[in-house]
Design a protein around this motif. Structure first.
Motif, short mmCIF file in Angstrom:
data_model
loop_
_atom_site.label_atom_id
_atom_site.label_comp_id
_atom_site.label_asym_id
_atom_site.label_seq_id
_atom_site.Cartn_x
_atom_site.Cartn_y
_atom_site.Cartn_z
N ALA A 52 0.77 -1.20 0.04
CA ALA A 52 0.23 0.03 0.08
C ALA A 52 0.76 1.15 0.00
O ALA A 52 1.93 1.11 0.42
CB ALA A 52 -0.96 0.08 1.14
N ARG A 53 0.33 2.35 -0.51
CA ARG A 53 0.93 3.72 -0.61
C ARG A 53 0.28 4.43 0.51
O ARG A 53 -0.66 4.38 1.01
CB ARG A 53 0.66 4.50 -1.77
CG ARG A 53 1.34 5.94 -1.59
CD ARG A 53 1.19 6.80 -3.01
NE ARG A 53 1.58 7.85 -2.93
CZ ARG A 53 1.68 8.85 -3.89
NH1 ARG A 53 1.10 8.36 -5.05
NH2 ARG A 53 2.14 9.98 -3.71
N LEU A 54 1.51 4.80 1.49
CA LEU A 54 1.38 5.44 2.80
C LEU A 54 1.20 6.86 2.50
O LEU A 54 1.89 7.68 1.72
CB LEU A 54 2.51 5.20 3.57
CG LEU A 54 2.40 6.07 5.05
CD1 LEU A 54 1.27 5.63 5.84
CD2 LEU A 54 3.69 5.90 5.99
N VAL A 55 0.04 7.56 3.25
CA VAL A 55 -0.23 9.04 2.77
C VAL A 55 -0.23 9.68 3.99
O VAL A 55 -1.02 9.10 5.02
CB VAL A 55 -1.49 9.12 2.18
CG1 VAL A 55 -1.64 10.78 1.83
CG2 VAL A 55 -1.55 8.48 0.86
N THR A 56 0.47 10.99 4.56
CA THR A 56 0.27 11.52 5.59
C THR A 56 0.22 13.11 5.24
O THR A 56 0.21 13.42 3.85
CB THR A 56 1.56 11.39 6.54
OG1 THR A 56 2.80 11.80 5.64
CG2 THR A 56 1.89 9.97 6.70
N LEU A 86 -4.58 2.13 -0.45
CA LEU A 86 -3.93 3.31 0.31
C LEU A 86 -3.89 3.36 2.08
O LEU A 86 -4.67 2.55 2.54
CB LEU A 86 -4.49 4.78 0.05
CG LEU A 86 -4.59 5.23 -1.40
CD1 LEU A 86 -5.52 6.63 -1.30
CD2 LEU A 86 -3.38 5.42 -1.99
N LEU A 87 -2.90 3.64 2.72
CA LEU A 87 -2.90 3.87 3.85
C LEU A 87 -2.77 5.09 4.49
O LEU A 87 -1.72 5.84 4.05
CB LEU A 87 -1.65 2.94 4.55
CG LEU A 87 -1.83 1.43 5.01
CD1 LEU A 87 -0.40 0.59 5.16
CD2 LEU A 87 -2.91 1.08 5.76
N LEU A 88 -3.81 5.73 5.13
CA LEU A 88 -3.86 6.98 5.65
C LEU A 88 -3.10 7.02 7.25
O LEU A 88 -3.42 6.09 7.97
CB LEU A 88 -5.17 7.51 5.98
CG LEU A 88 -6.27 7.34 4.91
CD1 LEU A 88 -7.54 7.92 5.28
CD2 LEU A 88 -5.69 8.15 3.80
N GLY A 89 -2.14 7.99 7.22
CA GLY A 89 -1.17 7.77 8.59
C GLY A 89 -1.18 9.14 9.35
O GLY A 89 -1.21 10.44 8.68
N VAL A 90 -1.43 8.92 10.69
CA VAL A 90 -1.26 10.49 11.33
C VAL A 90 -0.05 10.01 12.51
O VAL A 90 -0.07 8.91 12.76
CB VAL A 90 -2.72 10.77 12.16
CG1 VAL A 90 -3.46 11.24 11.11
CG2 VAL A 90 -3.01 9.63 12.86
N ILE A 109 -4.60 3.36 8.83
CA ILE A 109 -6.11 2.79 8.26
C ILE A 109 -6.18 2.84 6.79
O ILE A 109 -5.59 3.86 6.01
CB ILE A 109 -7.31 3.33 8.83
CG1 ILE A 109 -8.23 2.35 8.69
CG2 ILE A 109 -7.55 4.65 8.60
CD1 ILE A 109 -9.37 2.61 9.62
N GLY A 110 -6.57 1.80 6.01
CA GLY A 110 -6.80 1.73 4.84
C GLY A 110 -7.97 0.78 4.45
O GLY A 110 -8.75 0.24 5.21
N LEU A 111 -8.05 0.45 3.01
CA LEU A 111 -9.33 -0.18 2.66
C LEU A 111 -8.77 -1.41 1.96
O LEU A 111 -9.66 -2.11 1.50
CB LEU A 111 -10.40 0.62 1.59
CG LEU A 111 -10.95 1.65 2.30
CD1 LEU A 111 -11.70 2.81 1.30
CD2 LEU A 111 -12.22 0.94 3.13
N GLY A 112 -7.51 -1.74 1.95
CA GLY A 112 -7.19 -2.98 1.02
C GLY A 112 -6.88 -2.64 -0.47
O GLY A 112 -7.17 -1.41 -0.76
N ALA A 113 -6.40 -3.63 -0.98
CA ALA A 113 -6.00 -3.34 -2.52
C ALA A 113 -7.36 -3.12 -3.32
O ALA A 113 -7.19 -2.91 -4.63
CB ALA A 113 -5.06 -4.46 -2.86
#
Length: 258
Positions: free
Chosen positions: A63-67, A102-106, A253-257
């Motif tokens: 997954a692509r990590l997005v912050t 995608l992976l949303l990160g904080v 957190i993400g939704l999978g591929a």
């Protein structure tokens, strides 16, 4: 053998790629030893990049990590099919998406990380809720942004991850008065402390804000970042110890591929 990345998970988010990570399993050394993912920590950028890659792989491989560039604001941004690069991160403190893969990160170091999901709508969110952002409404903004993508508050579940606990969070009278001036009911989030001081329940306050916004199911992990130095980074603990730097952990957190 290298230490494994520790991933703390919430029962309410079971089945969704998610995790509240700490400092275990990383490559940083010194005062920020472990899985430090904070660009503002003064750590070697190469080590931070490796730690971020390890964090993402531990939750959703590939997954692509997005912050975002966190500024203790109430602002939330939506992440679409073409996320921004790491060098172009918008100033905000929460993210939402309906895009798989995608992976949303904080990032946190005492503030409360909040992960949210509406499984039926296929929408997830992540919020960085320090006291300033929490009082300013960052969780409200996140729920509203999720709703714009089709989520409904009554279907959203939320989990609050590792943050500074009430027993570790001493604040002064001015802080108590500031929150009391906004809402007299906020007094319930304080316990008596030493003279002229109080103990603030950040986790409880964030949970109450989520409930007030219509989120009926909220899970508190009850993990104190200040009290467990081998598992979590803590800004306040580093300050009390006179350390020159402090690390940041990440929650994703993400939704999978899809």
């Amino acid at each position: 053998m290298a230490e494994a990345v520790e991933v703390n998970r919430a029962a309410l988010l079971e089945g969704l790629p998610h995790g509240f990570l700490g400092r275990r399993g990383g490559v940083s050394r010194g005062e920020v030893a472990g899985l430090n993912v904070g660009h503002g920590s003064g750590d070697d950028p190469a080590l931070i990049a490796e730690n971020r890659a390890r964090a993402a792989a531990a939750v959703l491989a590939g997954a692509r990590l997005v912050t975002v560039y966190q500024v203790h604001s109430p602002d939330c941004v939506a992440v679409g099919a073409d996320p921004w690069s790491e060098s172009e991160r918008p100033h905000a403190d929460a993210l939402v998406t309906d895009r798989p893969g995608l992976l949303l990160g904080v990032l946190t170091a005492d503030c409360a990380p909040v992960l949210l999901a509406d499984r039926e709508a296929g929408v997830v969110g992540a919020a960085h809720a320090g006291w300033k952002g929490a009082v300013g409404g960052v969780t409200d903004s996140t729920i509203a942004a999720m709703a714009r993508l089709g989520a409904r508050p009554e279907r959203i579940v939320a989990a609050i991850g590792p943050c500074i606990a009430q027993a570790s969070y001493e604040v002064d009278q001015a802080f108590f008065d500031r929150l009391g001036a906004r809402d007299s009911g906020n007094a319930r989030f304080f316990a008596a402390g030493r003279a002229g001081h109080h103990q603030f329940d950040l986790e409880g306050y964030v949970a109450a804000r989520l409930a007030a916004a219509g989120v009926a199911r909220v899970e508190r992990l009850g993990l104190d970042t200040y009290a467990v130095p081998d598992r979590f980074f803590s800004f306040r603990r580093a300050t009390h110890r006179g350390e020159a730097a402090y690390g940041r952990q990440i929650s994703v957190i993400g939704l999978g591929a899809g």
